[in-house]
Design an enzyme around this catalytic site. Structure first.
Site, PDB file in Angstrom:
ATOM      1  N   GLU A   8     -34.968 -44.707  55.391  1.00  0.00           N
ATOM      2  CA  GLU A   8     -34.871 -43.630  56.224  1.00  0.00           C
ATOM      3  C   GLU A   8     -34.052 -42.477  55.070  1.00  0.00           C
ATOM      4  O   GLU A   8     -34.423 -42.028  55.484  1.00  0.00           O
ATOM      5  CB  GLU A   8     -33.874 -44.019  57.128  1.00  0.00           C
TER       6      GLU A   8
ATOM      7  N   GLY B  71     -32.632 -48.501  56.707  1.00  0.00           N
ATOM      8  CA  GLY B  71     -31.917 -47.173  56.359  1.00  0.00           C
ATOM      9  C   GLY B  71     -32.690 -47.055  54.957  1.00  0.00           C
ATOM     10  O   GLY B  71     -32.265 -45.655  54.474  1.00  0.00           O
TER      11      GLY B  71
ATOM     12  N   ALA C 157     -29.817 -51.180  56.113  1.00  0.00           N
ATOM     13  CA  ALA C 157     -28.603 -50.870  56.389  1.00  0.00           C
ATOM     14  C   ALA C 157     -27.611 -52.502  56.364  1.00  0.00           C
ATOM     15  O   ALA C 157     -28.290 -53.058  56.031  1.00  0.00           O
ATOM     16  CB  ALA C 157     -27.961 -50.349  57.729  1.00  0.00           C
TER      17      ALA C 157
ATOM     18  N   GLU D  89     -36.738 -53.605  61.411  1.00  0.00           N
ATOM     19  CA  GLU D  89     -35.002 -53.192  62.413  1.00  0.00           C
ATOM     20  C   GLU D  89     -35.628 -54.391  63.471  1.00  0.00           C
ATOM     21  O   GLU D  89     -34.928 -54.750  64.069  1.00  0.00           O
ATOM     22  CB  GLU D  89     -34.557 -52.466  62.704  1.00  0.00           C
TER      23      GLU D  89
HETATM   24  N1  CO8 Z   1     -28.064 -56.282  54.279  1.00  0.00           N
HETATM   25  C1  CO8 Z   1     -26.721 -56.857  53.917  1.00  0.00           C
HETATM   26  N2  CO8 Z   1     -26.750 -57.358  52.412  1.00  0.00           N
HETATM   27  C2  CO8 Z   1     -28.455 -57.615  52.436  1.00  0.00           C
HETATM   28  C3  CO8 Z   1     -29.580 -56.781  53.325  1.00  0.00           C
HETATM   29  C4  CO8 Z   1     -28.806 -56.021  54.039  1.00  0.00           C
HETATM   30  N3  CO8 Z   1     -29.756 -55.228  54.804  1.00  0.00           N
HETATM   31  N4  CO8 Z   1     -30.770 -57.280  52.475  1.00  0.00           N
HETATM   32  C5  CO8 Z   1     -30.749 -58.031  51.972  1.00  0.00           C
HETATM   33  N5  CO8 Z   1     -28.945 -58.448  51.223  1.00  0.00           N
HETATM   34  C6  CO8 Z   1     -28.576 -59.489  50.391  1.00  0.00           C
HETATM   35  C7  CO8 Z   1     -28.743 -60.952  50.890  1.00  0.00           C
HETATM   36  O1  CO8 Z   1     -27.985 -61.041  52.057  1.00  0.00           O
HETATM   37  C8  CO8 Z   1     -28.468 -61.331  49.940  1.00  0.00           C
HETATM   38  O2  CO8 Z   1     -26.529 -61.898  49.315  1.00  0.00           O
HETATM   39  P1  CO8 Z   1     -26.559 -62.834  49.338  1.00  0.00           P
HETATM   40  O3  CO8 Z   1     -26.586 -63.427  47.676  1.00  0.00           O
HETATM   41  O4  CO8 Z   1     -25.119 -63.237  49.664  1.00  0.00           O
HETATM   42  O5  CO8 Z   1     -26.796 -64.263  50.336  1.00  0.00           O
HETATM   43  C9  CO8 Z   1     -28.457 -60.460  48.850  1.00  0.00           C
HETATM   44  O6  CO8 Z   1     -28.818 -59.452  49.496  1.00  0.00           O
HETATM   45  C10 CO8 Z   1     -30.366 -60.792  48.109  1.00  0.00           C
HETATM   46  O7  CO8 Z   1     -30.749 -60.710  48.960  1.00  0.00           O
HETATM   47  P2  CO8 Z   1     -32.101 -61.917  49.274  1.00  0.00           P
HETATM   48  O8  CO8 Z   1     -31.664 -62.859  48.856  1.00  0.00           O
HETATM   49  O9  CO8 Z   1     -32.110 -62.011  50.609  1.00  0.00           O
HETATM   50  O10 CO8 Z   1     -33.393 -61.143  48.483  1.00  0.00           O
HETATM   51  P3  CO8 Z   1     -35.043 -61.596  48.644  1.00  0.00           P
HETATM   52  O11 CO8 Z   1     -35.180 -61.317  46.786  1.00  0.00           O
HETATM   53  O12 CO8 Z   1     -35.208 -63.055  49.204  1.00  0.00           O
HETATM   54  O13 CO8 Z   1     -35.592 -60.776  49.627  1.00  0.00           O
HETATM   55  C11 CO8 Z   1     -35.724 -58.520  51.075  1.00  0.00           C
HETATM   56  C12 CO8 Z   1     -35.324 -59.367  48.983  1.00  0.00           C
HETATM   57  C13 CO8 Z   1     -36.788 -59.014  51.710  1.00  0.00           C
HETATM   58  C14 CO8 Z   1     -35.422 -57.096  50.543  1.00  0.00           C
HETATM   59  C15 CO8 Z   1     -34.468 -59.656  51.969  1.00  0.00           C
HETATM   60  O14 CO8 Z   1     -33.307 -59.151  51.524  1.00  0.00           O
HETATM   61  C16 CO8 Z   1     -34.469 -58.540  53.467  1.00  0.00           C
HETATM   62  O15 CO8 Z   1     -34.989 -58.785  54.232  1.00  0.00           O
HETATM   63  N6  CO8 Z   1     -33.378 -57.315  53.256  1.00  0.00           N
HETATM   64  C17 CO8 Z   1     -33.460 -57.121  55.079  1.00  0.00           C
HETATM   65  C18 CO8 Z   1     -34.041 -56.251  54.995  1.00  0.00           C
HETATM   66  C19 CO8 Z   1     -33.882 -55.322  56.679  1.00  0.00           C
HETATM   67  O16 CO8 Z   1     -33.913 -56.295  57.266  1.00  0.00           O
HETATM   68  N7  CO8 Z   1     -33.483 -54.106  56.376  1.00  0.00           N
HETATM   69  C20 CO8 Z   1     -33.167 -53.526  57.839  1.00  0.00           C
HETATM   70  C21 CO8 Z   1     -31.811 -53.702  57.649  1.00  0.00           C
HETATM   71  S1  CO8 Z   1     -31.116 -53.175  59.249  1.00  0.00           S
HETATM   72  C22 CO8 Z   1     -31.178 -51.381  59.267  1.00  0.00           C
HETATM   73  O17 CO8 Z   1     -31.268 -50.558  58.037  1.00  0.00           O
HETATM   74  C23 CO8 Z   1     -31.318 -50.294  60.203  1.00  0.00           C
HETATM   75  C24 CO8 Z   1     -30.795 -49.042  60.394  1.00  0.00           C
HETATM   76  C25 CO8 Z   1     -29.885 -48.003  61.364  1.00  0.00           C
HETATM   77  C26 CO8 Z   1     -28.312 -48.305  61.749  1.00  0.00           C
HETATM   78  C27 CO8 Z   1     -28.090 -47.405  60.487  1.00  0.00           C
HETATM   79  C28 CO8 Z   1     -26.179 -47.117  59.978  1.00  0.00           C
HETATM   80  C29 CO8 Z   1     -25.786 -46.637  58.768  1.00  0.00           C
END
Ligand code: CO8
Length: 257
Positions: free
Chosen positions: A111, A108, A65, A131
């Protein structure tokens, strides 16, 4: 069909939906949830479509998400917005949906892949419910569908540590049905979708419904449900055609009724 956050492409009776926020690693914002459910429901109602494939980019199926969109939410915002009902609409689609997963399928994203009917993964795929690292928890069925897919031990491990599972472990654990080389991913998913789309559509819907009932009921009730659907197939022209084609040693020509 034109959408802000996804691309929709038709290949005969197969529809491919591509998540298209590559810079954000396909983070699922509210607009994407709306686009995806609108498209899937429209395709579900279109009798010329037999199967759908949902995919992302090589680096990310979806990294979860959209955290940036959620950061400032209050409890009442989350309660009022009730985004999750959109995902329930996707789960209610009656035609098969295959998830073709490459790269990250996190939170998400994992999911979403599990709401689809089965997952074909590239060997680069990484699944996780991280999460807990954000101080929250899965919100669109992850704690339930992951547990049913891989069992309590693996699900607890994933949800409590937030670690990722690679494609090989995901296949061993029963989360994904097939793992292929990245350059084979779309071909494999499209071939499976084409095979499904060539089957009788009403029969396909009944088969999907019956397998899903196994997630929700006990064995005796599920078997009774299956038996009723099986009997119902004998009201279909496609049952007559499918069996006649076998006896006459020719390919079946289903009319989808
Ligand atoms: N949300 C928003 N932006 C994101 C997300 C995300 N989940 N994941 C990546 N991005 C963005 C980054 O902020 C970055 O943007 P910017 O260049 O503007 O800074 C861009 O994507 C590239 O990401 P990274 O630079 O972090 O890329 P890396 O290769 O270094 O890392 C990862 C990749 C490991 C995937 C890392 O991006 C990461 O850990 N992302 C978050 C993963 C995460 O925690 N997911 C769970 C989110 S919570 C959730 O899903 C709850 C679900 C239930 C609610 C559903 C409601 C709809």
């Amino acid at each position: 069909m034109s959408y802000e956050t996804i691309l929709v492409e038709r290949r005969d009776r197969v529809a491919v939906i591509t998540l298209n926020r590559p810079k954000q690693l396909n983070a699922l914002n509210v607009q994407m949830a709306r686009d995806l459910t609108d498209a899937a429901r429209e395709l579900d109602a279109d009798e010329s479509v037999g199967c759908m494939v949902v995919t992302g980019s090589a680096k990310a199926f979806a990294a979860g998400a959209d955290i940036k969109e959620m950061t400032g939410l209050s409890y009442m915002d989350a309660h009022r917005l009730d985004w999750f009902h959109l995902w329930d609409l996707l789960g209610a689609v009656r035609k098969p949906i295959i998830a073709a997963v490459s790269g990250y399928a996190l939170g998400g994203g994992c999911e979403l892949a599990m709401i689809c009917d089965f997952i074909i993964a590239a060997d680069t795929a990484k699944f996780g419910q991280p999460e807990i690292k954000l101080g929250v928890m899965p919100g669109i069925g992850g704690s339930q569908r992951l547990t049913r897919a891989v069992g309590k031990a693996k699900a607890m491990d994933m949800v409590l540590t937030g670690r990722m599972m690679d494609a090989a472990e995901a296949e061993r654990s029963g989360l994904v049905s097939r793992v292929v080389a990245p350059d084979r991913l779309m071909d494999e998913a499209l071939e499976a979708a084409k095979t499904i789309a060539a089957m009788s559509l009403p029969s396909t819907r009944m088969n999907k419904e019956a397998v899903n009932v196994a997630f929700e009921t006990g064995l005796a009730q599920g078997v009774r449900f299956e038996r009723r659907l099986f009997q119902a197939t004998f009201a279909m022209n496609d049952q007559k055609e499918g069996m006649a084609a076998f006896v006459e040693k020719r390919p079946a020509q289903f009319s989808h009724d």
